[in-house]
Design a protein around this motif. Structure first.
Motif, mmCIF file in Angstrom:
data_model
loop_
_atom_site.group_PDB
_atom_site.id
_atom_site.type_symbol
_atom_site.label_atom_id
_atom_site.label_comp_id
_atom_site.label_asym_id
_atom_site.label_seq_id
_atom_site.Cartn_x
_atom_site.Cartn_y
_atom_site.Cartn_z
ATOM 1 N N ALA A 144 0.868 -1.184 0.000
ATOM 2 C CA ALA A 144 0.000 0.000 0.000
ATOM 3 C C ALA A 144 0.906 1.236 0.000
ATOM 4 N N ARG A 145 0.513 2.239 -0.754
ATOM 5 C CA ARG A 145 1.388 3.398 -0.939
ATOM 6 C C ARG A 145 1.885 3.972 0.378
ATOM 7 N N ASP A 146 0.991 4.074 1.369
ATOM 8 C CA ASP A 146 1.379 4.701 2.638
ATOM 9 C C ASP A 146 2.147 3.760 3.565
ATOM 10 N N LYS A 147 2.386 2.521 3.131
ATOM 11 C CA LYS A 147 3.180 1.605 3.960
ATOM 12 C C LYS A 147 4.635 1.533 3.510
ATOM 13 N N VAL A 148 4.914 2.072 2.299
ATOM 14 C CA VAL A 148 6.242 1.858 1.718
ATOM 15 C C VAL A 148 7.334 2.583 2.513
ATOM 16 N N VAL A 149 7.150 3.885 2.726
ATOM 17 C CA VAL A 149 8.182 4.657 3.438
ATOM 18 C C VAL A 149 8.348 4.161 4.879
ATOM 19 N N PRO A 150 7.247 3.919 5.625
ATOM 20 C CA PRO A 150 7.427 3.362 6.974
ATOM 21 C C PRO A 150 8.171 2.017 6.961
ATOM 22 N N ALA A 151 7.899 1.164 5.954
ATOM 23 C CA ALA A 151 8.600 -0.132 5.878
ATOM 24 C C ALA A 151 10.093 0.098 5.657
ATOM 25 N N LEU A 152 10.435 1.071 4.801
ATOM 26 C CA LEU A 152 11.858 1.353 4.581
ATOM 27 C C LEU A 152 12.494 1.902 5.860
ATOM 28 N N ARG A 153 11.762 2.777 6.560
ATOM 29 C CA ARG A 153 12.326 3.303 7.822
ATOM 30 C C ARG A 153 12.618 2.166 8.796
ATOM 31 N N GLU A 154 11.742 1.158 8.829
ATOM 32 C CA GLU A 154 11.995 0.005 9.714
ATOM 33 C C GLU A 154 13.222 -0.780 9.264
ATOM 34 N N MET A 190 7.643 4.145 -3.565
ATOM 35 C CA MET A 190 9.093 4.043 -3.783
ATOM 36 C C MET A 190 9.661 5.405 -4.207
ATOM 37 N N GLU A 191 8.918 6.082 -5.082
ATOM 38 C CA GLU A 191 9.353 7.424 -5.527
ATOM 39 C C GLU A 191 9.437 8.373 -4.334
ATOM 40 N N GLU A 192 8.492 8.247 -3.421
ATOM 41 C CA GLU A 192 8.516 9.091 -2.231
ATOM 42 C C GLU A 192 9.767 8.790 -1.389
ATOM 43 N N ALA A 193 10.098 7.505 -1.261
ATOM 44 C CA ALA A 193 11.289 7.113 -0.485
ATOM 45 C C ALA A 193 12.542 7.756 -1.079
ATOM 46 N N ARG A 194 12.571 7.813 -2.392
ATOM 47 C CA ARG A 194 13.719 8.411 -3.070
ATOM 48 C C ARG A 194 13.720 9.928 -2.884
ATOM 49 N N TYR A 195 12.543 10.515 -3.029
ATOM 50 C CA TYR A 195 12.410 11.968 -2.864
ATOM 51 C C TYR A 195 12.861 12.397 -1.470
ATOM 52 N N LEU A 196 12.548 11.582 -0.461
ATOM 53 C CA LEU A 196 12.927 11.899 0.920
ATOM 54 C C LEU A 196 14.408 11.645 1.199
ATOM 55 N N GLY A 197 15.108 11.059 0.235
ATOM 56 C CA GLY A 197 16.534 10.780 0.425
ATOM 57 C C GLY A 197 16.789 9.526 1.243
ATOM 58 N N LEU A 198 15.736 8.757 1.519
ATOM 59 C CA LEU A 198 15.916 7.521 2.296
ATOM 60 C C LEU A 198 16.458 6.406 1.416
ATOM 61 N N ALA A 199 16.159 6.475 0.112
ATOM 62 C CA ALA A 199 16.690 5.528 -0.869
ATOM 63 C C ALA A 199 17.349 6.331 -1.979
ATOM 64 N N ARG A 200 18.630 6.045 -2.252
ATOM 65 C CA ARG A 200 19.332 6.786 -3.314
ATOM 66 C C ARG A 200 18.854 6.348 -4.697
ATOM 67 N N SER A 201 18.585 5.029 -4.834
ATOM 68 C CA SER A 201 18.077 4.493 -6.099
ATOM 69 C C SER A 201 16.917 3.559 -5.768
ATOM 70 N N ILE A 202 15.980 3.443 -6.705
ATOM 71 C CA ILE A 202 14.834 2.554 -6.496
ATOM 72 C C ILE A 202 14.669 1.645 -7.702
ATOM 73 N N GLY A 203 14.134 0.465 -7.449
ATOM 74 C CA GLY A 203 13.967 -0.488 -8.532
ATOM 75 C C GLY A 203 12.987 -1.576 -8.154
ATOM 76 N N VAL A 204 13.007 -2.635 -8.952
ATOM 77 C CA VAL A 204 12.050 -3.723 -8.761
ATOM 78 C C VAL A 204 12.792 -5.060 -8.787
ATOM 79 N N SER A 205 12.074 -6.110 -8.449
ATOM 80 C CA SER A 205 12.625 -7.463 -8.495
ATOM 81 C C SER A 205 11.507 -8.397 -8.925
ATOM 82 N N ASN A 206 11.836 -9.367 -9.744
ATOM 83 C CA ASN A 206 10.872 -10.364 -10.216
ATOM 84 C C ASN A 206 9.744 -9.747 -11.047
#
Ligand SMILES: NC(=O)c1ccc[n+]([C@@H]2O[C@H](COP(=O)([O-])OP(=O)(O)OC[C@H]3O[C@@H](n4cnc5c(N)ncnc54)[C@H](OP(=O)(O)O)[C@@H]3O)[C@@H](O)[C@H]2O)c1
Ligand SMILES: *[C@@H]1O[C@H](CO)[C@@H](O)[C@H](O)[C@H]1NC(C)=O
Length: 326
Positions: free
Chosen positions: A110-120, A159-175
């Motif tokens: 869910a969009r609003d779970k992505v950044v909190p999951a990365l913070r964890e 994911m784009e938000e995570a990058r915008y916040l500087g928490l992820a320098r690069s973003i991508g996918v798997s599978n």
């Protein structure tokens, strides 16, 4: 004086043993080392302890690795972080010299779970940013594993938000498959920097690899050894570790069959992720930058392709975003 000599010895010793993987430039301008240590423990051998991961990460950095692959679902982000912290404490690297990849699990789409999951994830890793954050699978599930119909385009916005916040320098996918990649490219201003997929001699993936590379999307290849190593699948197609084609190449170049396969992947422009918790094999797996296979030799390994996967996710085959044909 003695101390200086010892330091020089120590330094010389490190330089002699460490091998560095060259970097590949991603479509966002960041640089990714072209070989990573895998830390997922569940696919070949279940017996590794979490402390083995901490040691493996330190040994890898000592051997010259500058890229570590983990994921929230591996349950080892804390140990990966400790291994990196150990290497930093020993003065081998600084944080900015290590490239760390982690992944978002299926129940956080869910969009609003992505950044909190990365913070964890970051808190478990003890880091304040991740170098590369991937959507682990296109398939969303609830906490209990049952299907959830969340469009991965929504997840990509997180994911784009995570990058915008500087928490992820690069973003991508798997599978992700080719049409799923195309759908993100068509609907988002930010292209995935990476698609991490299974590639090995029994699953060579030429069309998907070509598709990603021609869009400027780098490809990380997981389970790089395929069925060279035991997966408890005696029926699986060749090559095995003692395969004559690989043995001949190993003899010609003075390498092991495992090194031949890693070199094969690198020469196809891929970023292999060999997993090992054994100090000797960790060093062996990065020692693949001093020889080159011929085009014919690369083709001879590609001929093993049997479209057979090590990683079976067919339990999700009825999910609307299941990425494979079977
Ligand atoms: N994105 C995804 O969905 C996904 C899925 C699967 C895997 N991955 C990532 O990819 C990494 C690697 O994949 P994997 O673990 O499935 O398979 P792998 O790296 O192809 O194989 C690992 C196995 O090979 C053995 N091994 C390592 N180096 C060796 C060598 N030089 N000679 C002989 N045996 C060797 C390891 O044992 P020892 O440890 O005893 O050396 C282990 O049993 C994972 O750890 C994970 O980080 C990602
Ligand atoms: C890619 O995944 C989609 C689901 O998102 C599926 O409909 C399609 O058939 C898949 N394509 C291939 C080539 O497997």
């Amino acid at each position: 004086m003695i101390r200086l000599v010892l330091c020089l010895f120590y330094f010389g010793f490190n330089v002699a043993l460490a091998v560095q993987a060259p970097c590949i430039e991603l479509n966002d301008g960041n640089k990714i080392p072209s070989l990573a240590l895998g830390t997922g423990r569940g696919t070949a051998k279940e017996s590794d302890s979490l402390d083995d991961v901490r040691k493996a990460v330190l040994w890898a950095i000592e051997a010259g690795y500058r890229h570590i692959d983990t994921a929230a679902v591996y349950g080892d982000e804390e140990q990966v972080g400790q291994g990196i912290a150990d290497a930093i404490a020993k003065g081998i690297v600084t944080r900015d010299q290590v490239f760390v990849t982690t992944k978002l699990w299926n129940d956080k789409h869910a969009r609003d779970k992505v950044v909190p999951a990365l913070r964890e994830s970051l808190s478990r890793l003890g880091l304040d940013y991740i170098d590369l954050f991937l959507i682990h699978f296109p398939v969303a599930t609830k906490d209990d594993g049952s299907y959830e119909n969340i469009d991965y385009l929504e997840t990509w916005n997180g994911m784009e938000e995570a990058r915008y916040l500087g928490l992820a320098r690069s973003i991508g996918v798997s599978n992700f498959n080719a049409s799923q990649i195309d759908r993100i490219v068509a609907n988002s201003p930010v292209r995935p920097a990476v698609n991490e997929i299974e590639v090995n001699p029994t699953l060579t993936q030429e069309p998907l690899v070509y598709h990603c590379l021609s869009l400027g999307i780098a490809v990380m290849s997981y389970s790089p050894f395929g069925f060279l190593v035991s997966r408890d699948r005696p029926d699986a197609p060749p090559p095995r570790y003692d395969d004559p084609t690989l043995a001949a190449l190993a003899a010609k170049y003075g390498k092991t069959p495992g090194q031949i396969v890693l070199r094969y992947l690198i020469e196809r422009g891929l970023i292999p992720i060999p997993k090992s918790t054994n100090q000797k094999r960790i060093a062996e797996n990065i020692n693949v930058f001093d020889f080159q296979l011929t085009r014919e030799e690369i083709a001879s390994i590609s001929r093993f392709n049997a479209n057979t996967r090590v990683i079976d996710i067919s339990h999700w085959k009825d999910h609307p975003y299941y990425p494979h044909q079977s």
